[in-house]
Design a protein around this motif. Structure first.
Motif, PDB file in Angstrom:
ATOM      1  N   THR A  69     -60.017 -16.898  41.587  1.00 31.23           N
ATOM      2  CA  THR A  69     -59.490 -15.579  41.267  1.00 31.23           C
ATOM      3  C   THR A  69     -59.318 -14.780  42.562  1.00 31.23           C
ATOM      4  N   PRO A  70     -58.505 -13.725  42.535  1.00 30.99           N
ATOM      5  CA  PRO A  70     -58.293 -12.931  43.765  1.00 30.99           C
ATOM      6  C   PRO A  70     -59.549 -12.247  44.275  1.00 30.99           C
ATOM      7  N   ASN A  71     -60.578 -12.093  43.422  1.00 29.73           N
ATOM      8  CA  ASN A  71     -61.796 -11.403  43.852  1.00 29.73           C
ATOM      9  C   ASN A  71     -62.789 -12.328  44.544  1.00 29.73           C
ATOM     10  N   MET A  72     -62.551 -13.624  44.507  1.00 32.43           N
ATOM     11  CA  MET A  72     -63.496 -14.561  45.118  1.00 32.43           C
ATOM     12  C   MET A  72     -63.404 -14.512  46.644  1.00 32.43           C
ATOM     13  N   THR A  73     -64.529 -14.827  47.290  1.00 31.85           N
ATOM     14  CA  THR A  73     -64.601 -14.843  48.752  1.00 31.85           C
ATOM     15  C   THR A  73     -65.350 -16.087  49.200  1.00 31.85           C
ATOM     16  N   PHE A  74     -64.750 -16.824  50.116  1.00 32.35           N
ATOM     17  CA  PHE A  74     -65.418 -17.994  50.699  1.00 32.35           C
ATOM     18  C   PHE A  74     -66.065 -17.561  52.013  1.00 32.35           C
ATOM     19  N   THR A  75     -67.384 -17.784  52.119  1.00 30.46           N
ATOM     20  CA  THR A  75     -68.159 -17.311  53.275  1.00 30.46           C
ATOM     21  C   THR A  75     -68.704 -18.501  54.057  1.00 30.46           C
ATOM     22  N   LYS A  76     -68.491 -18.472  55.387  1.00 27.57           N
ATOM     23  CA  LYS A  76     -69.087 -19.477  56.271  1.00 27.57           C
ATOM     24  C   LYS A  76     -70.482 -18.995  56.656  1.00 27.57           C
ATOM     25  N   THR A  77     -71.501 -19.727  56.247  1.00 25.70           N
ATOM     26  CA  THR A  77     -72.882 -19.351  56.593  1.00 25.70           C
ATOM     27  C   THR A  77     -73.402 -20.083  57.816  1.00 25.70           C
ATOM     28  N   SER A  78     -72.720 -21.144  58.238  1.00 25.19           N
ATOM     29  CA  SER A  78     -73.093 -21.863  59.460  1.00 25.19           C
ATOM     30  C   SER A  78     -71.855 -22.595  59.951  1.00 25.19           C
ATOM     31  N   GLN A  79     -72.012 -23.418  60.985  1.00 26.82           N
ATOM     32  CA  GLN A  79     -70.861 -24.122  61.556  1.00 26.82           C
ATOM     33  C   GLN A  79     -70.311 -25.197  60.632  1.00 26.82           C
ATOM     34  N   LYS A  80     -71.117 -25.703  59.700  1.00 28.23           N
ATOM     35  CA  LYS A  80     -70.677 -26.786  58.826  1.00 28.23           C
ATOM     36  C   LYS A  80     -70.943 -26.505  57.354  1.00 28.23           C
ATOM     37  N   ASP A  86     -68.928 -17.967  41.740  1.00 29.40           N
ATOM     38  CA  ASP A  86     -68.072 -18.071  40.558  1.00 29.40           C
ATOM     39  C   ASP A  86     -68.759 -17.327  39.420  1.00 29.40           C
ATOM     40  N   SER A  87     -68.233 -16.123  39.081  1.00 33.17           N
ATOM     41  CA  SER A  87     -68.861 -15.303  38.040  1.00 33.17           C
ATOM     42  C   SER A  87     -68.691 -15.920  36.663  1.00 33.17           C
ATOM     43  N   ARG A  88     -67.608 -16.650  36.455  1.00 32.01           N
ATOM     44  CA  ARG A  88     -67.412 -17.286  35.143  1.00 32.01           C
ATOM     45  C   ARG A  88     -68.430 -18.392  34.916  1.00 32.01           C
ATOM     46  N   ALA A  89     -68.674 -19.188  35.957  1.00 30.95           N
ATOM     47  CA  ALA A  89     -69.684 -20.252  35.836  1.00 30.95           C
ATOM     48  C   ALA A  89     -71.094 -19.725  36.064  1.00 30.95           C
ATOM     49  N   ASN A  90     -71.216 -18.454  36.476  1.00 33.74           N
ATOM     50  CA  ASN A  90     -72.522 -17.816  36.717  1.00 33.74           C
ATOM     51  C   ASN A  90     -73.351 -18.626  37.712  1.00 33.74           C
ATOM     52  N   THR A  91     -72.713 -18.994  38.829  1.00 37.49           N
ATOM     53  CA  THR A  91     -73.425 -19.765  39.852  1.00 37.49           C
ATOM     54  C   THR A  91     -72.737 -19.549  41.190  1.00 37.49           C
ATOM     55  N   VAL A  92     -73.362 -20.096  42.227  1.00 32.72           N
ATOM     56  CA  VAL A  92     -72.813 -20.065  43.585  1.00 32.72           C
ATOM     57  C   VAL A  92     -72.723 -21.508  44.073  1.00 32.72           C
ATOM     58  N   PHE A  93     -71.529 -21.906  44.506  1.00 36.96           N
ATOM     59  CA  PHE A  93     -71.313 -23.258  45.011  1.00 36.96           C
ATOM     60  C   PHE A  93     -71.420 -23.265  46.536  1.00 36.96           C
ATOM     61  N   GLY A  94     -71.969 -24.338  47.074  1.00 35.89           N
ATOM     62  CA  GLY A  94     -72.066 -24.513  48.519  1.00 35.89           C
ATOM     63  C   GLY A  94     -71.560 -25.892  48.909  1.00 35.89           C
ATOM     64  N   LEU A  95     -70.861 -25.966  50.062  1.00 34.81           N
ATOM     65  CA  LEU A  95     -70.295 -27.226  50.546  1.00 34.81           C
ATOM     66  C   LEU A  95     -70.748 -27.457  51.980  1.00 34.81           C
ATOM     67  N   GLY A  96     -71.276 -28.653  52.214  1.00 33.58           N
ATOM     68  CA  GLY A  96     -71.665 -29.063  53.567  1.00 33.58           C
ATOM     69  C   GLY A  96     -70.673 -30.090  54.094  1.00 33.58           C
ATOM     70  N   LEU A 208     -74.623 -11.690  48.464  1.00 36.19           N
ATOM     71  CA  LEU A 208     -74.785 -13.074  48.915  1.00 36.19           C
ATOM     72  C   LEU A 208     -74.639 -13.170  50.431  1.00 36.19           C
ATOM     73  N   GLN A 209     -73.637 -12.442  50.976  1.00 32.51           N
ATOM     74  CA  GLN A 209     -73.478 -12.454  52.432  1.00 32.51           C
ATOM     75  C   GLN A 209     -74.693 -11.862  53.130  1.00 32.51           C
ATOM     76  N   GLU A 210     -75.198 -10.726  52.578  1.00 38.72           N
ATOM     77  CA  GLU A 210     -76.387 -10.118  53.183  1.00 38.72           C
ATOM     78  C   GLU A 210     -77.591 -11.045  53.072  1.00 38.72           C
ATOM     79  N   SER A 211     -77.728 -11.680  51.883  1.00 34.14           N
ATOM     80  CA  SER A 211     -78.871 -12.592  51.723  1.00 34.14           C
ATOM     81  C   SER A 211     -78.759 -13.789  52.652  1.00 34.14           C
ATOM     82  N   ALA A 212     -77.509 -14.313  52.797  1.00 34.54           N
ATOM     83  CA  ALA A 212     -77.326 -15.437  53.721  1.00 34.54           C
ATOM     84  C   ALA A 212     -77.630 -15.019  55.148  1.00 34.54           C
TER      85      ALA A 212
END
Length: 361
Positions: A69-80, A86-96, A208-212
């Protein structure tokens, strides 16, 4: 919508491989691995619904099915590592990802798809508004056309069709007006709900960004404190070892001081004994030769303080022997004097005899 996209409707537009994680629903802090190894993660486009999804399948299990959705934001928390909520799935996905370059490509594609989803949403809203305007215009134009046809028609048409058609058109017009009002109220509700979802998603993304960021900060602080603690521990161990060595040195110094005092006391005692021996050597003039040897031995004993006890014992033994020899010499001297006196008497008698012989001659 089925998790696995049918290729007749959805087509992959970007594919990569990454390790998939989901936020722990109980703590909302820890990451839980969703795949045991790196899996395929793809962007899919649905041409019929004009929507985009991120889908990942591990074997027969769907581990990511997230509509962008247009409201979603992908955040880089580290180099990799990167994440999105995802508010619909009520979770946060992470990719390494295996490399920073792959993470950058995925983030750029996410931003591109997000902009496309926003554009599609704006177009759909324009279509809804356009259809609503057309419905209102058709509702306004229908009675006039009906009236025109009824005026221009014949008297038979007026008699046979004018009344029921006009009533039917009025009822349809009323229905369209009600539907239009309901659609307008629904659009307002949807807009309000959409705005609420945007705000909640923005707050969630910010949190989430502040917590990360705080997690990374505290991780750095923890690692720094741990290193400092390890350094302090090693320093304390070194200082304890140094203190133990200092205590041992103090004990050795104390022992050496006591030993030095004992040796000084012994040296003073030996010096007194030597002084007494010197006095005893001066008393006996007849034992000058023995006294000289004794003085030489005493001088040697003064130079060798470590062997004082043994040399003093030797000197005492020699003094005893010298006394014994002195006694023997005295006895021999007395015997010699006795013999000498006898010889002198004999010479005296012999001289008197010679004197008498000279007188007689």
């Amino acid at each position: 919508i089925s998790p696995v996209p049918p290729y007749s409707r959805e087509q992959p537009i970007f594919t990569t491989r990454a390790h998939v994680f989901q936020i722990d629903p109980s703590t909302k802090k820890n990451w839980v691995p969703a795949s045991k190894q790196a899996v395929t993660v793809s962007y899919f486009y649905d041409s019929t619904r004009n929507s985009y999804r991120i889908i990942s399948v591990d074997g027969a299990k769907v581990i990511i099915n997230s509509t962008i959705t247009p409201n979603m934001t992908f955040t880089k928390t580290s180099q990799k590592f990167g994440q999105w909520a995802d508010s619909r799935a009520n979770t946060v996905f992470g990719l390494g990802f295996p490399s920073e370059q792959q993470l950058t490509k995925f983030a750029e594609k996410f931003q591109e798809v997000k902009e496309a989803a926003k554009l599609a949403r704006d177009r759909s809203q324009e279509k809804i508004e356009t259809s609503s305007n057309h419905s209102q215009e058709s509702g306004r134009e229908t009675p006039s056309s009906t009236r025109a046809s009824s005026v221009n028609g014949t008297d038979d048409e007026k008699a046979s069709h004018g009344g029921p058609a006009e009533a039917h058109l009025k009822s349809e017009n009323d229905k369209l007006k009600i539907a239009l009002a309901q659609s307008s109220s629904n659009v307002k509700k949807w807009e309000t709900e959409l705005q609420t979802l945007r705000e909640s998603n923005a707050r969630l993304s910010t949190a989430l960004q502040e917590s990360a960021a705080s997690i990374e900060h505290w991780k750095k602080q923890f690692s720094a404190c741990k290193e400092e603690n390890d350094q302090l521990r090693s320093k304390i161990e070194e200082l304890e070892e140094q203190c133990n060595e200092i205590n041992k040195e103090k004990e050795r110094n104390a022992q050496l001081s006591r030993r030095l005092q004992e040796l000084e006391t012994e040296l003073q005692d030996k010096e007194l004994e030597l002084e007494e021996l010197r006095k005893q050597g001066e008393i006996v003039p007849e034992l000058m030769s023995e006294c000289e040897s004794v003085s030489e031995q005493l001088q040697a004993a003064e130079k060798k303080n470590k062997d004082l006890e043994e040399k003093v014992r030797t000197l005492r033994t020699e003094v005893e022997e010298s006394k014994h020899r002195q006694t023997n010499l005295k006895t021999e001297l007395k015997n010699f004097l006795d013999v000498l006196d006898g010889k002198i008497d004999e010479l005296h008698d012999f001289r008197q005899g010679l004197s008498k012989l000279g007188v007689d001659n």
